[in-house]
Design an enzyme around this catalytic site. Structure first.
Site, PDB file in Angstrom:
ATOM      1  N   ASP A 506       0.866  -1.178   0.000  1.00  0.00           N
ATOM      2  CA  ASP A 506       0.000   0.000   0.000  1.00  0.00           C
ATOM      3  C   ASP A 506       0.905   1.232   0.000  1.00  0.00           C
ATOM      4  O   ASP A 506       1.848   1.338   0.803  1.00  0.00           O
ATOM      5  CB  ASP A 506      -0.883   0.002   1.252  1.00  0.00           C
ATOM      6  CG  ASP A 506      -1.896   1.136   1.214  1.00  0.00           C
ATOM      7  OD1 ASP A 506      -2.936   0.961   0.558  1.00  0.00           O
ATOM      8  OD2 ASP A 506      -1.604   2.197   1.810  1.00  0.00           O
ATOM      9  N   ASP A 549      -4.444   2.349  -4.465  1.00  0.00           N
ATOM     10  CA  ASP A 549      -2.992   2.280  -4.309  1.00  0.00           C
ATOM     11  C   ASP A 549      -2.568   0.949  -3.706  1.00  0.00           C
ATOM     12  O   ASP A 549      -1.511   0.849  -3.081  1.00  0.00           O
ATOM     13  CB  ASP A 549      -2.496   3.438  -3.440  1.00  0.00           C
ATOM     14  CG  ASP A 549      -3.151   3.442  -2.055  1.00  0.00           C
ATOM     15  OD1 ASP A 549      -4.150   2.728  -1.895  1.00  0.00           O
ATOM     16  OD2 ASP A 549      -2.639   4.156  -1.179  1.00  0.00           O
TER      17      ASP A 549
END
Length: 631
Positions: A506, A549
């Site tokens: 992430d 993301d």
């Protein structure tokens, strides 16, 4: 040294020099006087009349030198004939064209040169008249005019030689022409004569005497009309005024002449008018050809013609009946052929306008028909395809693939197949064809082929499959594709002898990039992140973007699992940290990485591995971000 170039009229000069015959000729006193006079006038060391041959310059006259020729490559005069003005070289030692010339560096040590070209009457430069000296000299306009005048004297002699040569050639040609005329006149196979305007004989060749049976003196004592049959005396009278007026140049008539023994002679008489220099009529040229035998043959033919016409009339009636029957049969056949042609044309128009490849191949695998679309697709003209073997048109590699299908259709089976032709195969533009082969009613007649180009459909299918399994922004596999890969890996893990690991990544602080610079910049960050991730992993590792993301990596074939995973995670964190700018905007790119391991020869649930990696990622974020956690 600059070697003189060849003149554009090089061949013309050599031809003229050869025709004059003055190369290697004895000295000419008239020209020697001019060279001696020039040497005294200019107080020059040497004066030369030079003629430029193919490989040398030959001195027609010279004073002050003891040689008769020198190489053309080193000659000054070779440069002189290339220009229309006199060539003046005041100091050859300082001239780039001549400073290292053997005639300057060595004997005769030329320093000064002044030369004018000598021309033929056609204006072709033959050579030059030149002054040589071993000292630097001044040169005035008066000196140049004197040189031009003396050059004109030499040139006038050369022109005199040309005129004399031309006169001799003309006289020789005239003598040959007169001799040829006399031989032709005396030995001509036809009667040849010159006749005065009142038709008196002026000159007569022997053939005229032989035809008429008179001696030459007897004919000269009479007119042409005196030996003409009484019925043909005035046959040419209507043509003579037209000839005298210039309306016609000549005329030919058939006449009946009277021989000395009383017999008649059929002739063709051709007359043309000769005028004097003032344009006045002077005499006739008359040619007489004996056509008596031809006339006898014509009379015999006329007698046969009547009988032939009668026989033809009877035969014509018989033939007319047969022709009527034949015309009826031809008309019927033409009607059938027209109907067949129209049917063929309609079929051809239909096949040529169908967007499909249509062909007929006989039992020996030779093309007998291809439509326009078929020819265009393979890039071969229709006329060149017909009669060729299938393997020659398709190519050996493609033929090997479709040969089993051809064998089946020639056995009476309908078959279909798809085949891909690459662009570099040498046949057509490449692509994918779906082909159906249909046997003829009688398999001995071969089969029909119907192919459709499905290249675009295949491309669309491939594109749809790619889009369904890949992220449109980064080009990486998407969640759907990754889950399929993970499921497959989980099934294999019970038999595998190596561990696998799932990385859940992430991007740290990604929302700040979107909020500060906008979503377009955020997309660039995602692209950079995805490319960096892919570039720093092994070829067998699977990388995917799940959403936003969030990225995942499936590591396989791990030897020392904890060590290998730690090394890979550290390398990735370092690679992200090395990115200082994206699109010119400073960034501090980092990611939190969670790792879950699937052990070899143990049951594995994909959902459990995903949940473990996700939980580990959150542990990494809680630990300060920009780090990894192995769960």
């Amino acid at each position: 040294m600059l070697v003189p170039q060849q003149a554009v009229d090089e061949q013309a000069r050599l031809t003229i020099l050869a025709s004059l015959g003055i190369l290697d000729s004895p000295r000419i006193e008239e020209i020697d006087r001019i060279t001696r006079m020039a040497a005294r006038q200019f107080q020059a060391k040497a004066v030369v009349v030079s003629l430029i041959d193919a490989e040398r310059q030959w001195f027609l006259s010279q004073t002050g030198l003891n040689i008769n020729q020198s190489p053309r490559d080193t000659s000054f005069c070779g440069h002189t004939i290339l220009g229309s003005d006199p060539l003046i070289v005041r100091d050859a030692r300082l001239d780039l064209r001549f400073h290292d010339n053997p005639l300057v560096a060595g004997d005769p040590h030329i320093v000064f040169y002044a030369g004018c070209a000598l021309y033929s009457k056609e204006g072709v430069a033959l050579g030059s008249f030149c002054l040589l000296d071993d000292q630097v000299r001044g040169w005035s306009d008066e000196d140049q005019q004197t040189l031009l005048d003396m050059t004109a004297l030499v040139q006038s002699y050369i022109l005199h030689l040309e005129n004399r040569q031309y006169t001799a050639t003309v006289e020789d040609n005239l003598a040959k022409s007169e001799a040829l005329f006399e031989q032709t006149f005396a030995h001509a196979a036809v009667g040849f004569s010159l006749v005065a305007l009142d038709w008196r004989w002026l000159r007569i060749n022997p053939q005229v005497c032989n035809m008429l049976g008179y001696a030459e003196y007897q004919l000269r004592a009479c007119l042409l009309h005196d030996v003409t049959h009484a019925d043909d005396v005035y046959a040419e009278n209507i043509l003579i005024p037209r000839l005298l007026s210039g309306e016609i140049n000549s005329f030919s008539v058939e006449k009946l002449l009277q021989r000395a023994n009383g017999c008649t002679l059929w002739v063709t008489l051709t007359a043309s008018l000769v005028r004097n220099a003032a344009g006045e009529a002077h005499h006739y040229i008359v040619v007489i050809s004996d056509i008596t035998e031809r006339k006898h043959i014509e009379q015999a033919l006329y007698s046969l013609q009547g009988d032939l016409e009668r026989r033809v009339a009877a035969r014509t009636i018989e033939l007319q009946v047969a022709m009527d029957q034949l015309h009826q049969e031809i008309a019927q056949r033409l009607t059938r052929e027209r109907e067949l042609t129209e049917s063929k044309n309609r079929l051809r128009a239909i096949t040529d306008n169908i967007p499909a490849l249509i062909c007929h191949v006989d039992a020996s695998e030779q093309y007998t028909f291809v439509n326009h679309f078929h020819a265009n697709w393979y890039g071969v003209e229709e006329e060149k395809v017909r009669g060729q073997q299938v393997r020659d048109v398709m190519g050996y590699a493609t033929y090997q693939v479709i040969q089993p299908f051809i064998r089946q259709v020639l056995q009476g089976q309908t078959v279909s197949y798809e085949i891909e032709l690459p662009e570099d195969s040498g046949h057509g533009t490449g692509g994918v064809l779906h082909t159906t082969l249909i046997p003829c009613d009688d398999v001995r007649n071969g089969y029909y082929g119907l192919s459709t180009d499905i290249t675009e459909i295949k491309k669309l299918q491939a594109q749809l499959e790619f889009e369904a399994n890949h992220d449109s922004l980064t080009g990486l596999p998407n969640r759907r594709a990754f889950q399929q890969s993970l499921i497959y890996a989980a099934r294999q893990q019970e038999k595998a002898d190596k561990d696998i690991a799932l990385l859940f990544l992430d991007i740290d602080n990604f929302k700040a990039y979107n909020d500060t610079y906008g979503h377009e910049f955020g997309d660039l960050v995602l692209k950079f992140f995805g490319h960096t991730l892919r570039d720093n992993l092994r070829s067998q590792d699977i990388v995917a973007r799940l959403a936003g993301d969030e990225f995942t990596v499936l590591l396989s074939h791990l030897g020392n699992t904890e060590t290998d995973v730690s090394r890979i995670c550290i390398d990735l964190i370092g690679a992200f940290g090395s990115i200082e700018k994206v699109a010119g905007i400073p960034v501090a790119l980092s990611a939190s990485i969670g790792v879950a391991v699937g052990r070899a020869r143990q049951p594995l649930m994909p959902e459990t591995l995903m949940a473990g990696a996700d939980a580990a990622m959150y542990r990494a974020k809680q630990g300060g971000k920009g780090r990894y956690y192995l769960g």
